[in-house]
Structure formats: C-alpha cells, structure tokens
Design an enzyme around this catalytic site. Structure first.
Site, short mmCIF file in Angstrom:
data_model
loop_
_atom_site.label_atom_id
_atom_site.label_comp_id
_atom_site.label_asym_id
_atom_site.label_seq_id
_atom_site.Cartn_x
_atom_site.Cartn_y
_atom_site.Cartn_z
N LEU A 26 2.99 -5.48 7.88
CA LEU A 26 3.47 -4.74 7.18
C LEU A 26 3.55 -6.31 5.56
O LEU A 26 4.98 -7.22 5.83
CB LEU A 26 4.39 -3.94 7.55
CG LEU A 26 3.29 -2.86 8.25
CD1 LEU A 26 5.12 -1.67 8.71
CD2 LEU A 26 2.56 -2.74 7.80
N HIS A 27 3.64 -5.84 4.54
CA HIS A 27 4.15 -6.83 3.51
C HIS A 27 4.38 -5.63 2.28
O HIS A 27 4.58 -4.15 2.86
CB HIS A 27 3.58 -7.17 3.01
CG HIS A 27 2.04 -6.80 2.67
ND1 HIS A 27 1.17 -5.41 1.42
CD2 HIS A 27 0.66 -6.79 3.25
CE1 HIS A 27 0.07 -5.45 1.67
NE2 HIS A 27 -0.74 -5.94 2.05
N HIS A 82 2.04 -2.25 1.92
CA HIS A 82 2.51 -1.48 2.93
C HIS A 82 3.83 -0.46 2.64
O HIS A 82 3.47 1.52 2.87
CB HIS A 82 2.89 -1.93 4.14
CG HIS A 82 0.86 -2.44 4.87
ND1 HIS A 82 1.19 -3.90 4.93
CD2 HIS A 82 -0.54 -1.94 5.02
CE1 HIS A 82 -0.16 -3.91 5.33
NE2 HIS A 82 0.01 -2.71 5.11
N ASP A 136 -8.17 -1.71 -1.83
CA ASP A 136 -9.57 -1.71 -1.06
C ASP A 136 -9.21 -0.13 -1.50
O ASP A 136 -10.13 0.96 -0.79
CB ASP A 136 -9.54 -1.15 -0.04
CG ASP A 136 -8.59 -2.45 1.30
OD1 ASP A 136 -9.07 -3.31 1.55
OD2 ASP A 136 -7.84 -2.22 1.61
N GLN A 189 -12.85 1.41 0.09
CA GLN A 189 -12.97 1.97 1.09
C GLN A 189 -12.05 3.11 0.60
O GLN A 189 -12.54 4.02 1.57
CB GLN A 189 -11.88 1.20 1.83
CG GLN A 189 -11.01 2.04 2.98
CD GLN A 189 -9.96 1.09 3.95
OE1 GLN A 189 -10.47 -0.27 5.02
NE2 GLN A 189 -8.17 0.97 3.54
N SER A 217 -2.51 -8.55 3.97
CA SER A 217 -1.55 -10.19 5.05
C SER A 217 -3.05 -10.92 5.17
O SER A 217 -1.60 -11.25 6.15
CB SER A 217 -1.89 -8.96 6.05
OG SER A 217 -1.46 -7.40 6.28
O1 PAF Z 1 -6.79 -0.77 5.07
C1 PAF Z 1 -6.90 -0.82 6.97
O2 PAF Z 1 -5.80 -1.25 6.42
C2 PAF Z 1 -7.85 -0.47 7.32
O3 PAF Z 1 -8.83 -0.53 6.61
C3 PAF Z 1 -7.52 1.46 7.95
C4 PAF Z 1 -7.52 1.79 6.74
C5 PAF Z 1 -5.82 1.25 9.02
C6 PAF Z 1 -8.52 1.36 8.95
O4 PAF Z 1 -8.50 0.62 10.21
#
Ligand code: PAF
Length: 286
Positions: A33-34, A37, A157, A160, A193
């Site tokens: 974690l940074h 997060h 992301d 994502q 990370s």
């Molecule tokens: O963004 C991330 O760290 C990952 O893709 C996630 C959403 C935790 C899924 O593993």
C-alpha cells in the site's frame, strides 16, 4: 482491526453486518500500500461513516497476470500493509490465500470466470489479453464475499474502473462505485506499487508519462486536433527518454472508451510505457 483469511469467516462477518444494517465500504487492493491506496480508504470511510465497516482486501490476484508477467515478483509486505491499515482506521483486512480464492485451481478444477466483452478489448486488454477477465472475476468474488454498499477504485486504472462499472450494471451488483483521483508524487509520477521496480535513473525517466499528459493538455485548445498527430508527438516525447518505450497512447471518450479521431477538451488520454522492464500506465482528462 480484524485480519480475515478464510472465505467462510469473511462471509459470516459481512452477513452479520448486513443483518445489523451496517454500511460496508470495500477497497480492493493487491497490497504494498501507498498513499494512493490510503486516499481510497479515506474515501471509503467518508462514504460509510463512523458506524460503517471499511474492508480492505489485499490479494495479488494471479488470474489477472499473464504467464510472462510479474505475478511472482509483485511486491508483497503484509505486516507493513497491516500497520498502514490499522493507522488508517480500517476495520477489516481480508487477505485470502490463492487456495481460498480459487479452490481446486492448482489441480485444474477451477473453471468459472466473469468476462466483460466490450470495454475490456482495447488498450490494456489488447496488450494483456487475459487481464480484465482476471480482474472482473476477482472483483465479482470480492463483491459476493464482502457485500459492500460502496467500493472505491483509483482513477489511475481508468479502463479497469470502466470495465468493473459495466460489470456492476450488467450483473446487477447492488454496489455504488466510487472512483477516487490519482495520487501523484511531487514530480507528477502516478503512485503505483510497481514504481518500486525502478532504479534511480528509471525513476527519473518515468516522469515521461506525466510529461506526455501535460504535453497533450497543452496542445488541446479551441480547435480539435487530429489524434494521429498528437499520438506521433507523444511517441517522439517518450522516445526521447532512453529507457522508455511506448506501448500505446489512446484518446477516447471517458465513459464509453470509444477512440476519437479528433482530440478536444474533455477527451480522455491513456498511455502505457515500458521503463526498462517495468510497465507503467497513466491517464487523464484533457
Ligand atoms: O487495481 C488493483 O489493484 C487490482 O486490479 C484489483 C482491483 C485489486 C483486482 O485485483
């Protein structure tokens, strides 16, 4: 703060919270974690309030890494992460094992995946063909296990987040998604990370992603500019950094991710760049 490793214990806890009418906020992470997060954790706390439960999942999900990718060497430090979560006021860290998350996988008996078929095809999906299938599968599993009211993801992301949002809509997950802004180092590099992999010279050159975004922002004015021209300019800018290699740069609609031929204010830009052996991504609204 509780640390939960088993699926059954996580289900028991979330079931109990739901019956008690407690709000649940989930921050899915792969750990190490940074500050990025920690900012997501703060958003989750604000959303669920002091009486709500904030769950941080820490799991380096193998199914979202390709065979030649960095799953094995991905940085892991659970004791350090637990300390950071405790200091941030997290209620539960869910840190399952691979055997718990993908039962029977080692023996070839795991065979259920969640696949988003449109938004996941471009950009990251083109370079990493099985990546989003792994992401949607693990996030769907986390949603089932934790039953969050709110789930917080980072804007770094961007694709994502769009893919997961589509999954939430298509599969009727009763989860509100919150996308929190990218947190940057003082020189503009997006926190990640994977920045840990960079040696000092690569770390210096990694600012090329931020420079590319700033360049695109400076080029966007009243008149739309052809995406092809801007792509060439970005490619030249990236090539000027000796250890950097452009994987892709794309200009697109921020909601639909549809590529645009002409770039104007409000267009979104995303890029992926190899810096040495490390692949970094970034994006932003122009
Ligand atoms: O963004 C991330 O760290 C990952 O893709 C996630 C959403 C935790 C899924 O593993």
């Amino acid at each position: 703060m509780k640390v939960v490793k088993s699926i059954a214990a996580m289900q028991r806890l979330s079931g109990r919270w739901r019956r008690a009418g407690r709000r649940i906020g989930l921050v899915p992470t792969m750990g190490f974690l940074h500050e990025g997060h920690l900012s997501l954790i703060r958003v989750a706390r604000r959303r669920v309030g002091a009486s709500g439960q904030v769950v941080v999942s820490i799991y380096v999900n193998p199914t979202q890494f390709g065979p030649a990718e960095d799953w094995v060497r991905y940085p892991r430090d659970l004791p350090r992460d637990l300390k950071a979560c405790r200091a941030a006021g997290v209620d539960v860290v869910f840190a399952p094992s691979d055997a718990a998350m993908y039962p029977g996988k080692a023996a070839g008996r795991y065979s259920t995946y969640v696949v988003e078929e449109q938004l996941s095809q471009s950009m990251e999906g083109r370079t990493r063909p099985t990546h989003f299938r792994g992401v949607t599968t693990v996030v769907a599993k986390l949603f089932h296990l934790v039953q969050p009211d709110v789930a917080v993801f980072g804007a770094k992301d961007w694709q994502q987040a769009a893919v997961i949002r589509r999954m939430v809509t298509d599969l009727n997950f009763p989860v509100r998604m919150v996308i929190a802004p990218t947190v940057r180092e003082p020189d503009g590099l997006a926190m990640s990370s994977r920045n840990k992999y960079l040696d000092p010279e690569q770390r210096r050159q990694a600012t090329v992603l931020w420079q590319a975004l700033r360049h695109a922002r400076s080029r966007v004015g009243r008149t739309p500019i052809p995406a092809a021209r801007l792509k060439k300019e970005i490619a030249r800018l990236v090539a000027a950094a000796s250890q950097a290699k452009l994987d892709y740069v794309e200009f697109f609609d921020p909601e639909t991710l549809a590529p645009v031929a002409r770039v104007s204010r409000g267009t979104h830009m995303a890029l992926a760049v190899w810096v040495g052996k490390t692949r970094l991504i970034d994006n932003g609204r122009l």
